[in-house]
Motif scaffolding. Structure first.
Motif, short mmCIF file in Angstrom:
data_model
loop_
_atom_site.label_atom_id
_atom_site.label_comp_id
_atom_site.label_asym_id
_atom_site.label_seq_id
_atom_site.Cartn_x
_atom_site.Cartn_y
_atom_site.Cartn_z
N LEU A 1 1.89 27.61 1.96
CA LEU A 1 2.17 28.38 0.62
C LEU A 1 1.71 27.71 -0.51
CD1 LEU A 1 5.76 29.72 1.44
CD2 LEU A 1 3.32 30.58 2.15
N GLY A 2 1.40 26.28 -0.50
CA GLY A 2 0.77 25.66 -1.78
C GLY A 2 2.02 25.48 -2.88
N CYS A 3 3.19 25.43 -2.38
CA CYS A 3 4.30 25.37 -3.61
C CYS A 3 5.47 24.38 -3.07
CB CYS A 3 4.56 26.59 -4.05
SG CYS A 3 5.46 27.70 -2.48
N ALA A 4 6.25 23.95 -3.94
CA ALA A 4 7.34 23.20 -3.58
C ALA A 4 8.60 23.86 -3.44
CB ALA A 4 7.61 22.10 -4.52
N ARG A 5 9.47 23.50 -2.68
CA ARG A 5 10.79 24.07 -2.54
C ARG A 5 11.88 23.17 -2.17
NH1 ARG A 5 12.06 24.52 3.04
NH2 ARG A 5 10.27 24.24 4.45
N VAL A 6 13.34 23.34 -2.45
CA VAL A 6 14.48 22.43 -2.17
C VAL A 6 14.50 22.54 -0.49
CG1 VAL A 6 16.81 21.83 -2.76
CG2 VAL A 6 15.19 22.98 -4.29
N LYS A 7 14.50 21.36 0.21
CA LYS A 7 15.18 21.10 1.23
C LYS A 7 16.31 20.58 1.55
CE LYS A 7 13.22 16.48 2.36
NZ LYS A 7 12.25 15.41 2.78
N LEU A 8 16.87 19.74 0.68
CA LEU A 8 18.31 19.20 0.57
C LEU A 8 18.81 19.09 -0.64
CD1 LEU A 8 20.31 17.92 2.67
CD2 LEU A 8 19.08 15.62 1.97
N GLN A 9 19.85 20.01 -0.75
CA GLN A 9 20.70 19.67 -2.13
C GLN A 9 21.16 18.65 -2.60
OE1 GLN A 9 20.41 22.24 -4.59
NE2 GLN A 9 19.28 23.92 -3.08
N TYR A 10 20.80 17.80 -3.66
CA TYR A 10 21.34 16.63 -3.95
C TYR A 10 21.06 15.43 -3.06
CZ TYR A 10 24.19 19.33 -7.04
OH TYR A 10 24.75 20.44 -8.00
N GLY A 11 20.01 15.57 -2.55
CA GLY A 11 19.34 14.61 -1.59
C GLY A 11 18.99 13.28 -2.09
N ASP A 12 18.92 13.20 -3.61
CA ASP A 12 18.72 12.17 -4.33
C ASP A 12 19.78 11.75 -5.37
OD1 ASP A 12 15.79 11.21 -3.67
OD2 ASP A 12 15.53 13.42 -3.79
N ASP A 13 19.94 10.78 -6.15
CA ASP A 13 21.03 10.49 -6.95
C ASP A 13 20.43 11.35 -8.27
OD1 ASP A 13 18.82 9.13 -9.03
OD2 ASP A 13 19.00 7.56 -7.36
N GLU A 14 21.40 11.92 -9.07
CA GLU A 14 21.29 12.50 -10.20
C GLU A 14 20.33 12.43 -11.23
OE1 GLU A 14 25.22 13.13 -12.12
OE2 GLU A 14 26.25 13.91 -10.44
N GLN A 15 19.98 10.93 -11.43
CA GLN A 15 18.99 10.66 -12.37
C GLN A 15 17.76 10.98 -11.56
OE1 GLN A 15 18.94 6.54 -13.25
NE2 GLN A 15 17.34 6.73 -14.83
N LYS A 16 17.31 10.83 -10.73
CA LYS A 16 15.94 11.20 -10.06
C LYS A 16 16.00 12.86 -10.03
CE LYS A 16 15.27 7.56 -6.78
NZ LYS A 16 15.26 7.01 -5.41
N ILE A 17 17.05 13.57 -9.71
CA ILE A 17 16.91 14.93 -9.76
C ILE A 17 16.65 15.59 -11.06
CG2 ILE A 17 18.38 16.92 -9.49
CD1 ILE A 17 19.87 15.69 -6.87
N GLU A 18 17.40 15.03 -12.02
CA GLU A 18 17.21 15.30 -13.32
C GLU A 18 15.57 14.84 -14.03
OE1 GLU A 18 19.13 14.45 -18.13
OE2 GLU A 18 19.90 13.36 -16.39
N VAL A 19 15.10 13.95 -13.53
CA VAL A 19 13.72 13.58 -13.84
C VAL A 19 12.71 14.44 -13.18
CG1 VAL A 19 11.88 12.03 -13.77
CG2 VAL A 19 14.14 11.08 -14.64
N SER A 20 13.12 15.17 -11.92
CA SER A 20 12.10 15.92 -11.24
C SER A 20 12.27 17.45 -12.02
CB SER A 20 12.67 15.77 -9.71
OG SER A 20 13.74 16.38 -9.70
N VAL A 21 13.44 17.84 -12.34
CA VAL A 21 13.58 19.05 -12.99
C VAL A 21 12.79 19.00 -14.47
CG1 VAL A 21 15.09 20.69 -14.20
CG2 VAL A 21 15.57 19.55 -11.98
N ASP A 22 12.94 18.00 -15.17
CA ASP A 22 12.31 17.83 -16.27
C ASP A 22 10.89 17.88 -16.26
OD1 ASP A 22 14.73 18.27 -17.57
OD2 ASP A 22 15.06 15.93 -17.93
#
Length: 293
Positions: free
Chosen positions: A178-199
């Motif tokens: 589909l050429g797009c990203a999606r979530v496969k595992l909620q909170y699969g990484d630590d909160e700092q990495k998730i915050e960086v990825s969202v920003d």
């Protein structure tokens, strides 16, 4: 000439001629045939099956453990639970059967309580109805306990930059088809990495949503077959605004549930009214035959 009597017991015989005063019993094997359906054969079979089921149950969810589908109602779950309990009861399957029945008890306790079942469905990425992940396979699962909110990627707005996957590869995945990203595992990484990825998302297509809304959004964002007419149309489509589509979907589901509840209430009301009338008629007939009345 005198002859003295001598007891024969005074003479000793050579060892080669001695006879033991007892006999050694040699036990020969006695073959006992059992019918295939005898209790002993059933017990051995039950123990073997319980061991195999216990070994394979480690990676199964509660639905797979009971052998039912996600959409199964309480009656089907109860029937499956009772059948398995009879089959793997400790008296039949031994200690391994005991451990397996403990798992069955845990699964039954969760799936028979609606509030616990909803939380469990969300934790394994399942939805009841015609939009379960078992048939679609693209809903996210949860790492650890459930939290009030989860991540959702609006795939309509995603431009395929892969920044979220680069910063939090255990949480996000890129769908090459589909050429797009999606979530496969909620909170699969630590909160700092998730915050960086969202920003890091250049188009702000990653959203924090309530956990109750997440399954519906993930279902609606998936491409659905498009009805075609002859050689025209066909292909796949999904709603342009998935959040508005989710609101409409929830409203429609609420109305359908309300309608079903109203039908059940009306049925109970009519049934109770008929029963009351029947009791009243029986009481009148009884009084008419009574001499005192």
């Amino acid at each position: 000439m005198s002859v003295s009597a001598v007891s024969i017991s005074q003479f000793s015989l050579p060892k080669a001629f001695q006879v033991e005063d007892h006999f050694t019993t040699i036990s020969k094997p006695i073959w006992r045939w059992r019918r295939q359906g005898s209790p002993a054969s059933r017990i051995r079979c039950g123990k073997r099956e319980a061991g195999e089921m216990l070994a394979t149950s480690m990676g199964k969810n509660y639905y797979e453990l009971l052998g039912v589908s996600v959409d199964s109602n309480a009656q089907k779950i109860k029937q499956a639970y009772r059948n398995l309990q009879k089959k793997y009861h400790p008296d039949v399957a031994g200690q391994e059967g005991h451990e397996y029945t403990l798992k069955l008890n845990e699964a039954y306790k969760v799936l028979m309580r609606e509030n616990l079942r909803k939380e469990y469905d969300a934790s394994i990425g399942e939805m009841r109805g015609n939009y379960s992940s078992s048939s679609l396979g693209r809903t996210s699962s949860w790492n650890g306990p459930l939290r009030p909110q989860g991540l959702f990627v609006d795939e309509n707005a995603c431009i395929g930059c892969r920044e979220c996957v680069h910063h939090a590869s255990s949480t996000f995945i890129f769908d090459e088809a589909l050429g797009c990203a999606r979530v496969k595992l909620q909170y699969g990484d630590d909160e700092q990495k998730i915050e960086v990825s969202v920003d890091s998302c250049p188009v702000n297509c990653i959203h924090w949503v309530e956990k109750e809304e997440l399954p519906v959004l993930e279902f609606l964002i998936q491409p659905q077959p498009k009805e075609g007419f002859g050689i025209f149309g066909g292909g796949w489509e999904r709603p342009a605004n998935v959040f508005m589509a989710a609101k409409s979907f929830n409203k429609q589901t609420h109305n359908e549930n309300h309608g079903r509840n109203c039908k059940k209430f009306n049925y109970l009301l009519i049934t109770s009214s008929i029963l009351f009338v029947a009791i009243y008629i029986i009481s009148i007939l009884h009084c008419s035959t009574c001499v005192d009345c």
